[in-house]
Design an enzyme around this catalytic site. Structure first.
Site, PDB file in Angstrom:
ATOM      1  N   TRP A 103      14.116  -3.502  -2.495  1.00 57.62           N
ATOM      2  CA  TRP A 103      12.515  -4.374  -1.576  1.00 57.62           C
ATOM      3  C   TRP A 103      11.666  -4.302  -2.788  1.00 57.62           C
ATOM      4  O   TRP A 103      11.139  -5.740  -3.046  1.00 57.62           O
ATOM      5  CB  TRP A 103      11.841  -2.816  -1.353  1.00 57.62           C
ATOM      6  CG  TRP A 103      12.285  -2.543  -0.283  1.00 57.62           C
ATOM      7  CD1 TRP A 103      13.213  -1.517   0.505  1.00 57.62           C
ATOM      8  CD2 TRP A 103      12.295  -3.543   1.386  1.00 57.62           C
ATOM      9  NE1 TRP A 103      13.163  -1.750   1.777  1.00 57.62           N
ATOM     10  CE2 TRP A 103      12.676  -2.780   2.220  1.00 57.62           C
ATOM     11  CE3 TRP A 103      11.509  -4.460   1.047  1.00 57.62           C
ATOM     12  CZ2 TRP A 103      12.534  -3.283   3.365  1.00 57.62           C
ATOM     13  CZ3 TRP A 103      11.959  -5.762   2.419  1.00 57.62           C
ATOM     14  CH2 TRP A 103      11.941  -4.743   4.121  1.00 57.62           C
ATOM     15  N   ASP A 173       4.564   0.020  -4.522  1.00 56.50           N
ATOM     16  CA  ASP A 173       4.396  -0.153  -3.689  1.00 56.50           C
ATOM     17  C   ASP A 173       5.063   1.081  -2.634  1.00 56.50           C
ATOM     18  O   ASP A 173       6.500   1.958  -3.512  1.00 56.50           O
ATOM     19  CB  ASP A 173       5.905  -1.158  -3.526  1.00 56.50           C
ATOM     20  CG  ASP A 173       6.227  -1.226  -1.602  1.00 56.50           C
ATOM     21  OD1 ASP A 173       6.151  -0.366  -0.935  1.00 56.50           O
ATOM     22  OD2 ASP A 173       7.416  -1.449  -1.121  1.00 56.50           O
ATOM     23  N   LYS A 197       6.506   3.147   7.966  1.00 59.82           N
ATOM     24  CA  LYS A 197       7.188   4.219   7.821  1.00 59.82           C
ATOM     25  C   LYS A 197       7.013   5.763   7.977  1.00 59.82           C
ATOM     26  O   LYS A 197       7.560   6.416   8.212  1.00 59.82           O
ATOM     27  CB  LYS A 197       7.498   3.687   5.931  1.00 59.82           C
ATOM     28  CG  LYS A 197       8.143   2.426   5.519  1.00 59.82           C
ATOM     29  CD  LYS A 197       9.349   1.957   6.574  1.00 59.82           C
ATOM     30  CE  LYS A 197       9.140   0.695   6.248  1.00 59.82           C
ATOM     31  NZ  LYS A 197       9.754  -0.081   4.866  1.00 59.82           N
TER      32      LYS A 197
END
Ligand SMILES: *Cc1c(COP(=O)(O)O)cnc(C)c1O
Length: 361
Positions: A103, A173, A197
């Site tokens: 990511w 993030d 998530k």
């Protein structure tokens, strides 16, 4: 189990707290006497405005968000933030990124479209199995921000100590660890998290941004939706927001407050992850893939060392009612995602199953 629900180890979208799903069910046909479902409601409706205001207020309480930060609900999930961050924060056109896995690599690739990106630390040398030491890095004076992915969902690492940014703005993030433990928001310039998530349904990100980082002098070609200021100036209702996600997330915020907030949630998460890590550390067949000090409480990748056997374990877990344990296609093996809403009973049942599998192999 009530409702015959599965232990779902998905990396996202993922499990929701059952009391939240029950409330949503109960309000589905007629939300508190309005005669409509929340998904049928105008976002300017008084009932919905109250839902959105409470969601923000509850999140502020939960995280202790200081008054000089804005809370934004932005559509486009996590991926839109990869672009929104550089579009809004690159004043000098220069940013520093720490590369810790899939990511952060995506964030780096996107940021490069908008300016100069310097990768100031990386754990690529060991397959992203650890968090690099970021206590004393070379950071250029004119760097606009330092960016980290605080929990690498696919690689299974987490930051337990934030980088020393030497006075520069920190951007994180937090998608796959949002609200999993207490967070000192004042250490960050900007936190963002895709909500599917650990919090709610897919398609939205929560952005927490320090007010002085809001700008109205963006590149005139930047889409109006991509400006944080657009959202800040309009209480996240410049256009029709993701009403359903705001409603569901708001319920999760209330649920977290009701169980004792983020300290209590962290204790539960530590106990739950320990069940699986203790097993991996004692197993002769299975092995965790991450340096113990940097292990995520949310995403636990592990392997047998044999691809075919990994696939056999995944199939066996699925047949036994444990869903989504296949590791991400880029790293293989297995991965147990044990977000906030996964009960400890799920981790215990999985470990019992893996022990039995090991005994028979
Ligand atoms: C899932 C995820 C994303 C991307 O989210 P989308 O909503 O699918 O775009 C970004 N960062 C992290 C850490 C993630 O886990």
């Amino acid at each position: 189990m009530k409702y015959n629900r599965s232990f779902n180890f998905s990396a996202g979208p993922a499990m929701m707290p059952e009391p939240v799903l029950e409330e949503i069910r109960d309000e589905m046909m007629n939300y508190r006497g309005t005669g409509m479902c929340v998904m049928e409601m105008s976002h300017r409706d008084k009932a919905f405005m109250q839902i959105a205001e409470e969601a923000e207020a509850d999140l502020r309480k939960l995280m202790g968000i200081p008054d000089n930060y804005k809370v934004l609900f932005v559509q486009g999930g996590g991926t839109v933030q990869f672009a929104m961050v550089p579009i809004n924060l690159m004043k000098n056109g220069k940013a520093c990124y720490v590369e810790t896995g899939v990511w952060s690599k995506k964030a780096i690739a996107e940021a490069k479209k908008y300016g100069e990106v310097q990768v100031i630390a990386s754990s690529a040398d060991k397959g992203f199995s650890y968090i690099p030491d970021c206590s004393d890095l070379d950071i250029p004076e004119d760097c606009d921000y330092v960016y980290i992915c605080e929990n690498e969902t696919i690689n299974g690492t987490t930051w337990n100590k934030l980088p020393n940014t030497k006075g520069h703005v920190l951007v994180a993030d937090q998608s796959s660890m949002f609200l999993s433990r207490p967070c000192d928001v004042s250490k960050y310039g900007l936190i963002w998290a895709g909500v599917q998530k650990n919090v709610g349904p897919a398609g939205m990100a929560v952005v927490i941004i320090r007010e002085d980082l809001l700008r109205d002098d963006l590149d005139p070609k930047a889409p109006v939706y991509m400006s944080y200021k657009t959202h800040a100036d309009n209480d996240s209702m410049y256009n029709t927001p993701n009403c359903w996600a705001i409603y569901c997330c708001g319920k999760v915020f209330k649920y977290l407050l009701s169980i004792g907030g983020l300290e209590a949630m962290e204790q539960r998460n530590i106990a739950k992850a320990k069940v699986i890590y203790d097993f991996l550390d004692s197993s002769k067949l299975f092995k965790g893939s991450v340096e113990p000090a940097d292990r995520s409480l949310m995403n636990i990748p592990f392997v047998t060392g044999d691809k075919d056997l990994d696939a056999e374990v995944v199939a066996a877990t699925k047949a036994a009612g444990f869903d989504n344990l296949k590791g991400h296609r880029s790293v293989g093996g297995l991965r147990a995602s044990v977000y906030n809403a996964m009960p400890i009973e799920g981790a215990e049942a999985l470990v019992e199953f893996l022990k039995a599998f090991e005994a028979s192999h």
